[in-house]
Motif scaffolding. Sequence first.
Motif, PDB file in Angstrom:
ATOM      1  N   PRO A  90      35.094  50.056  34.611  1.00  0.00           N
ATOM      2  CA  PRO A  90      34.718  49.045  33.593  1.00  0.00           C
ATOM      3  C   PRO A  90      36.198  48.302  33.478  1.00  0.00           C
ATOM      4  O   PRO A  90      37.447  49.035  34.369  1.00  0.00           O
ATOM      5  CB  PRO A  90      35.746  50.210  32.114  1.00  0.00           C
ATOM      6  CG  PRO A  90      34.844  51.831  32.731  1.00  0.00           C
ATOM      7  CD  PRO A  90      35.141  51.379  34.001  1.00  0.00           C
ATOM      8  N   VAL A  91      36.065  47.241  33.372  1.00  0.00           N
ATOM      9  CA  VAL A  91      37.142  46.654  33.221  1.00  0.00           C
ATOM     10  C   VAL A  91      38.180  46.294  31.783  1.00  0.00           C
ATOM     11  O   VAL A  91      37.035  45.408  31.040  1.00  0.00           O
ATOM     12  CB  VAL A  91      36.939  44.712  33.288  1.00  0.00           C
ATOM     13  CG1 VAL A  91      37.282  43.715  34.335  1.00  0.00           C
ATOM     14  CG2 VAL A  91      35.655  44.633  35.058  1.00  0.00           C
ATOM     15  N   PHE A  92      39.241  46.432  31.948  1.00  0.00           N
ATOM     16  CA  PHE A  92      39.951  46.303  30.261  1.00  0.00           C
ATOM     17  C   PHE A  92      40.621  44.692  30.150  1.00  0.00           C
ATOM     18  O   PHE A  92      40.042  44.309  29.223  1.00  0.00           O
ATOM     19  CB  PHE A  92      41.448  47.493  30.499  1.00  0.00           C
ATOM     20  CG  PHE A  92      41.789  47.593  29.188  1.00  0.00           C
ATOM     21  CD1 PHE A  92      41.204  47.657  28.285  1.00  0.00           C
ATOM     22  CD2 PHE A  92      42.840  47.212  28.930  1.00  0.00           C
ATOM     23  CE1 PHE A  92      41.599  48.430  26.759  1.00  0.00           C
ATOM     24  CE2 PHE A  92      43.318  47.083  27.422  1.00  0.00           C
ATOM     25  CZ  PHE A  92      42.470  47.828  26.766  1.00  0.00           C
ATOM     26  N   ILE A  93      41.222  44.386  31.433  1.00  0.00           N
ATOM     27  CA  ILE A  93      41.472  43.310  30.867  1.00  0.00           C
ATOM     28  C   ILE A  93      40.568  41.971  32.199  1.00  0.00           C
ATOM     29  O   ILE A  93      40.737  42.165  33.564  1.00  0.00           O
ATOM     30  CB  ILE A  93      43.166  42.289  31.777  1.00  0.00           C
ATOM     31  CG1 ILE A  93      43.705  43.717  30.743  1.00  0.00           C
ATOM     32  CG2 ILE A  93      43.528  41.471  31.744  1.00  0.00           C
ATOM     33  CD1 ILE A  93      45.331  44.235  30.789  1.00  0.00           C
ATOM     34  N   PRO A  94      39.548  41.404  31.539  1.00  0.00           N
ATOM     35  CA  PRO A  94      39.209  40.340  32.337  1.00  0.00           C
ATOM     36  C   PRO A  94      39.884  39.494  32.843  1.00  0.00           C
ATOM     37  O   PRO A  94      41.089  38.656  32.442  1.00  0.00           O
ATOM     38  CB  PRO A  94      37.708  39.851  31.737  1.00  0.00           C
ATOM     39  CG  PRO A  94      38.914  39.957  30.630  1.00  0.00           C
ATOM     40  CD  PRO A  94      39.628  40.816  30.056  1.00  0.00           C
ATOM     41  N   GLU A  95      39.367  38.725  34.391  1.00  0.00           N
ATOM     42  CA  GLU A  95      39.878  37.510  34.596  1.00  0.00           C
ATOM     43  C   GLU A  95      40.019  36.263  34.183  1.00  0.00           C
ATOM     44  O   GLU A  95      40.996  35.532  34.299  1.00  0.00           O
ATOM     45  CB  GLU A  95      39.493  37.454  35.990  1.00  0.00           C
ATOM     46  CG  GLU A  95      39.647  38.265  37.443  1.00  0.00           C
ATOM     47  CD  GLU A  95      38.966  37.968  38.398  1.00  0.00           C
ATOM     48  OE1 GLU A  95      38.799  36.755  38.645  1.00  0.00           O
ATOM     49  OE2 GLU A  95      39.481  38.840  39.413  1.00  0.00           O
ATOM     50  N   HIS A  96      38.608  36.061  33.262  1.00  0.00           N
ATOM     51  CA  HIS A  96      38.371  34.877  32.637  1.00  0.00           C
ATOM     52  C   HIS A  96      38.132  35.441  30.751  1.00  0.00           C
ATOM     53  O   HIS A  96      37.308  36.723  30.481  1.00  0.00           O
ATOM     54  CB  HIS A  96      37.220  34.053  32.687  1.00  0.00           C
ATOM     55  CG  HIS A  96      38.031  33.762  34.310  1.00  0.00           C
ATOM     56  ND1 HIS A  96      38.868  32.737  34.518  1.00  0.00           N
ATOM     57  CD2 HIS A  96      37.028  34.062  35.383  1.00  0.00           C
ATOM     58  CE1 HIS A  96      38.525  32.428  35.606  1.00  0.00           C
ATOM     59  NE2 HIS A  96      37.692  33.220  36.479  1.00  0.00           N
ATOM     60  N   PHE A  97      38.813  35.040  30.196  1.00  0.00           N
ATOM     61  CA  PHE A  97      38.307  35.600  28.561  1.00  0.00           C
ATOM     62  C   PHE A  97      37.279  34.493  27.619  1.00  0.00           C
ATOM     63  O   PHE A  97      37.008  33.543  28.085  1.00  0.00           O
ATOM     64  CB  PHE A  97      39.400  34.813  27.615  1.00  0.00           C
ATOM     65  CG  PHE A  97      40.502  35.865  27.903  1.00  0.00           C
ATOM     66  CD1 PHE A  97      40.695  37.666  28.127  1.00  0.00           C
ATOM     67  CD2 PHE A  97      41.939  35.357  28.273  1.00  0.00           C
ATOM     68  CE1 PHE A  97      41.330  38.055  28.408  1.00  0.00           C
ATOM     69  CE2 PHE A  97      42.655  36.442  28.609  1.00  0.00           C
ATOM     70  CZ  PHE A  97      42.692  37.315  28.398  1.00  0.00           C
TER      71      PHE A  97
END
Length: 273
Positions: free
Chosen positions: A46-53
């Motif tokens: 899982p990705v908690f903080i994405p690169e692009h919102f």
Amino acid sequence: MTPKQIIGKIGLWFAVLVIVSPAILFFLWMLSLSLKFEVDNAAYPPVFIPEHFAWKNYADVLASNRFVTYFFNSLIVTGSAVLALMVGVPAGYGIARMAAHKSAIVILIARITPGLSYLIPLFLLFQWLGLLGTLVPQIIIHLVVTVPIVIWIMIGYFETTPLELEEAALIDGAGRWQVFRHVALPIAKPGIAVAFILAVIFSWNNFVFGIVLAGRETRTLPVAVYNMISFDQLSWGPLAAAALVVTLPVLLLTVFAQRQIVAGLTAGAVKGG
């Protein structure tokens, strides 16, 4: 500060952290889902903080005409909490001052009775009256549930408030209504705040009444979130964004009124000691 006090404070904070951390984690994860594209939401690990919102999730939710309609429906239904206060606060004051314990027991029974118990008979009644599909049934059934909540809270609060001020006002020639309005109400503001917030939270978050008694155009926000769940495809981003939008008003109300909530919940314990 002694070592025993330090250990006690550390233990208290640890207990608070254990109790609160799951709720904080779930909220942060929901916030993360609402800000990610579906590719990131389905990623493993899982990705908690994405690169692009993905701000588009919120834009899509707010751009939905049905969602805005449900938002205003929720505001109207939740506004019934004001009516609940207008009925419940004087009733709680009267029961407390008259020591009407039997009436208090009846209110307690109404308080602990599940709201679903009222749903079927009121559904049949509103169907017979031709009111199904309007906001009137929801407002009435929310009052049926929230008024006992308000009365029960205010009974406990008024029973702990001092009678000396009211007796002095009566000696000075004030009437019972004047005593209630100018003496009892100002003292009971913390209790009224707690009763109002609890009534608002119930009305705002209630799902069953909105889906059973409402029509297509008179449903409330929890139903709008439910409608975003389909068997064909489940978009976690817009769903989480909608859930946060539904949660935000009650969350802000609780944060801004936390001082009144604490004062109202602890007043009885402080005065009773």
